[in-house]
Design a protein around this motif. Structure first.
Motif, PDB file in Angstrom:
ATOM      1  N   ALA A 299     -14.280  -7.906  -0.620  1.00 13.60           N
ATOM      2  CA  ALA A 299     -13.125  -7.109  -1.024  1.00 13.60           C
ATOM      3  C   ALA A 299     -12.371  -7.766  -2.168  1.00 13.60           C
ATOM      4  O   ALA A 299     -12.205  -8.978  -2.218  1.00 13.60           O
ATOM      5  CB  ALA A 299     -12.193  -6.928   0.167  1.00 13.60           C
ATOM      6  N   THR A 300     -11.928  -6.943  -3.065  1.00 11.48           N
ATOM      7  CA  THR A 300     -11.082  -7.409  -4.161  1.00 11.48           C
ATOM      8  C   THR A 300      -9.737  -7.844  -3.609  1.00 11.48           C
ATOM      9  O   THR A 300      -9.215  -7.249  -2.666  1.00 11.48           O
ATOM     10  CB  THR A 300     -10.882  -6.264  -5.169  1.00 11.48           C
ATOM     11  N   GLN A 301      -9.189  -8.889  -4.231  1.00 12.59           N
ATOM     12  CA  GLN A 301      -7.887  -9.340  -3.753  1.00 12.59           C
ATOM     13  C   GLN A 301      -6.855  -8.232  -3.936  1.00 12.59           C
ATOM     14  O   GLN A 301      -6.729  -7.655  -5.006  1.00 12.59           O
ATOM     15  CB  GLN A 301      -7.443 -10.616  -4.476  1.00 12.59           C
ATOM     16  N   ALA A 302      -6.145  -7.919  -2.831  1.00 14.78           N
ATOM     17  CA  ALA A 302      -5.183  -6.815  -2.860  1.00 14.78           C
ATOM     18  C   ALA A 302      -4.532  -6.711  -1.489  1.00 14.78           C
ATOM     19  O   ALA A 302      -4.928  -7.413  -0.548  1.00 14.78           O
ATOM     20  CB  ALA A 302      -5.878  -5.488  -3.192  1.00 14.78           C
ATOM     21  N   ILE A 303      -3.547  -5.869  -1.389  1.00 18.68           N
ATOM     22  CA  ILE A 303      -2.968  -5.514  -0.104  1.00 18.68           C
ATOM     23  C   ILE A 303      -3.617  -4.219   0.359  1.00 18.68           C
ATOM     24  O   ILE A 303      -3.521  -3.191  -0.310  1.00 18.68           O
ATOM     25  CB  ILE A 303      -1.443  -5.332  -0.203  1.00 18.68           C
ATOM     26  N   TYR A 304      -4.262  -4.280   1.481  1.00 17.03           N
ATOM     27  CA  TYR A 304      -4.955  -3.109   2.028  1.00 17.03           C
ATOM     28  C   TYR A 304      -4.150  -2.555   3.202  1.00 17.03           C
ATOM     29  O   TYR A 304      -3.705  -3.313   4.067  1.00 17.03           O
ATOM     30  CB  TYR A 304      -6.351  -3.486   2.510  1.00 17.03           C
ATOM     31  N   THR A 305      -3.982  -1.264   3.208  1.00 17.73           N
ATOM     32  CA  THR A 305      -3.248  -0.631   4.296  1.00 17.73           C
ATOM     33  C   THR A 305      -4.004   0.593   4.784  1.00 17.73           C
ATOM     34  O   THR A 305      -4.843   1.154   4.079  1.00 17.73           O
ATOM     35  CB  THR A 305      -1.834  -0.201   3.860  1.00 17.73           C
TER      36      THR A 305
ATOM     37  N   ILE B  43      -2.180  -0.427   9.908  1.00 21.91           N
ATOM     38  CA  ILE B  43      -2.981  -1.633   9.735  1.00 21.91           C
ATOM     39  C   ILE B  43      -2.789  -2.102   8.304  1.00 21.91           C
ATOM     40  O   ILE B  43      -2.786  -1.294   7.376  1.00 21.91           O
ATOM     41  CB  ILE B  43      -4.470  -1.344   9.963  1.00 21.91           C
ATOM     42  N   ILE B  47      -5.424  -9.482   1.139  1.00 17.85           N
ATOM     43  CA  ILE B  47      -6.530 -10.363   0.760  1.00 17.85           C
ATOM     44  C   ILE B  47      -6.173 -11.032  -0.549  1.00 17.85           C
ATOM     45  O   ILE B  47      -6.009 -10.368  -1.577  1.00 17.85           O
ATOM     46  CB  ILE B  47      -7.843  -9.575   0.623  1.00 17.85           C
TER      47      ILE B  47
END
Lengths: 315, 183
Positions: A299-305, B43, B47
């Protein structure tokens, strides 16, 4: 949307009378429109239950209590009682009864008093000399109420009770009675509570990332249920996202894998005593979410929601 | 003439920062009592930059022949999740002196130089000093942690003839640490 308050009024048109002769005059006590019995249905035409409120039902009727005839007679006072069971309740077989309260008031000036089962009110309520349908307005009202907490706690099913309404008046000794059947249907209901967001605190860079939440699934009465889980991805897919970047995950319901937007097979073990599993002490379902290590590493660095929506339905 | 030298470079890789930070945009919603009941939970995962350098191999310079320089190299794969550059810091384990030295116990040391190459651009490294964007840009592979089985960089060591010839007989070894960090 359910109605905030469930109140109905029913007018009943029948005539029941007693003629009592007392020397040169005669007295009458009567309940108009009621002596053949009547079923009062709390669910009639409405989407019950409104699970946030009490429910009540008002029944208006006319009471004759007089000495003399219906044109020259003198109205007299009467008393009223409602009986059958003490305390008032409606019943579903061997299941616990559902408490109900019954109040009475004259009309048109309202002043409700709570009735005690099988106990007359004071004989101070003024009757009419006649109750001709369409001509003479009702002069009495009964209000039946069920507390929301009792409704929520009750198991699903059909609850009924035949109550006997009796008035006494005329010369003071005559009585008339009629049956009043009350019915309430409680549908199978569910409630999911004690849900918490799933938080990931760390990843060891080796193993899958697993988060879980344990919550309460309530059903009003024994029985199975189904669950449909929907992710916030396209087509309800189980994916977190950051813009166009996706991070897939999997879900299990008490250890059983779930498929996005597919209704499950029968689930058992719903809590049936109180809707919140004792405030969470008896939570009965664990939802586990897993993000695989390869998916995390890629996964690319990021905030996932994302959001998981759980839809429960009784079977 | 100097005796034979047997030099060993050992390397290790460092993985970039990897953390998940709790992040809750909104609270879960509880179901209501009804013929169906629906609840939702949120959720969230943050990352951060993830990097990994793989494919490094030890560099064995062999026995010195007595003439010429000694050199060796290792290719590697530098991966970064997503787009962005990285910086490299190459640090020698030092000998008696700090920096790029291999040593023979506490007796003697031999200096060496390091050339770090990403893609086709090579730059001389200074021990312990981040190269930043030099050569710029240092873009890692963002699709495969192992560069699909290939490589995208090279690290080379070199001992000059003078240094090799001046070294006392013995077996010399040292360690190179390559740290890659997101930019």
């Amino acid at each position: 949307m359910r109605k905030a308050i469930f109140t109905k009024s029913l007018k009943i048109a029948l005539c029941l009378s007693i003629f009592v002769f007392s020397q040169s005059t005669f007295a009458l006590i009567a309940l108009r429109s009621w002596d053949t019995g009547k079923t009062i249905d709390f669910n009639d035409g409405l989407d019950w239950p409104d699970t946030n409120n009490n429910v009540s039902l008002s029944i208006e009727f006319c009471v004759i209590s007089r000495i003399g005839n219906n044109t020259t007679g003198t109205p007299t006072n009467y008393a009223i009682k409602v009986g059958t069971v003490n305390p008032y309740s409606i019943s579903r077989g061997t299941l616990p009864d559902l408490p109900i309260s019954i109040e009475y008031s004259e009309k048109p000036s309202l002043g409700f008093e709570t009735l005690t089962p099988n106990v007359y009110t004071s004989q101070t309520h003024l009757g009419k000399i006649r109750c001709n349908a369409g001509v003479d307005p009702d002069n009495a009202i009964l209000r039946l109420s069920i507390q929301n907490a009792d409704l929520v706690a009750a198991a699903f099913g059909t609850y009924t009770r035949v109550f006997v309404v009796t008035v006494i008046g005329g010369t003071g000794a005559e009585t008339r009675s009629a049956n009043l059947t009350v019915r309430l249907i409680i549908q199978p209901l569910m409630k999911i509570t004690q849900i918490n967001d799933i938080i990931f605190s760390s990843w060891d860079q080796i193993n899958p990332l697993i988060g879980s939440d344990t919550f309460c699934v309530f059903r009003n009465g024994a029985g199975d249920y189904t669950v449909n889980a929907r992710g916030s991805g396209a087509g309800f897919a189980f994916t977190l996202n950051s813009g166009a970047s996706l991070l897939p995950y999997t879900l299990t319901w008490n250890g059983v894998a779930m498929t996005a937007n597919v209704t499950s097979g029968p689930k058992t073990g719903a809590w049936t005593v109180g809707t919140t599993c004792n405030g969470g002490a008896n939570n009965n379902v664990t939802l586990a979410l897993t993000i695989s290590a390869p998916a995390l590493a890629a996964a690319t660095q990021a905030i996932y929601t994302g959001t998981v929506t759980l839809i429960l339905s009784p079977l | 003439m100097k005796s034979s030298l047997k030099n060993h470079f050992k390397k290790k890789f460092l993985l970039g920062i990897t953390l998940f930070i709790p992040f809750i945009a909104q609270a879960a919603t509880q179901g209501t009592l009804g013929t169906t009941s629906t609840g939702t939970l949120n959720i969230s995962a943050t990352i951060q930059d993830l990097l990994i350098i793989t494919g490094l191999t030890d560099i064995a310079l062999g026995t010195y022949s007595g003439t010429g320089a000694m050199s060796g190299s290792s290719t590697f794969c530098a991966y970064r999740n997503g787009t962005g550059n990285y910086s490299a810091t190459v640090t020698g384990s030092g000998g008696i002196s700090p920096g790029f030295f291999i040593k023979n116990g506490a007796i003697a040391e031999i200096p060496y130089t390091v050339t770090f190459t990403h893609g086709v651009t090579a730059v001389a490294a200074t021990s312990g000093v981040a190269m930043g964007t030099v050569p710029s840009p240092l873009s890692g592979n963002s699709t495969s942690q192992t560069c699909g089985g290939g490589t995208n960089g090279n690290i080379a060591v070199n001992i000059t003839q003078a240094a090799a010839q001046a070294a006392p007989t013995g077996v010399y070894s040292g360690l190179l640490t390559v740290l890659i960090s997101p930019l």
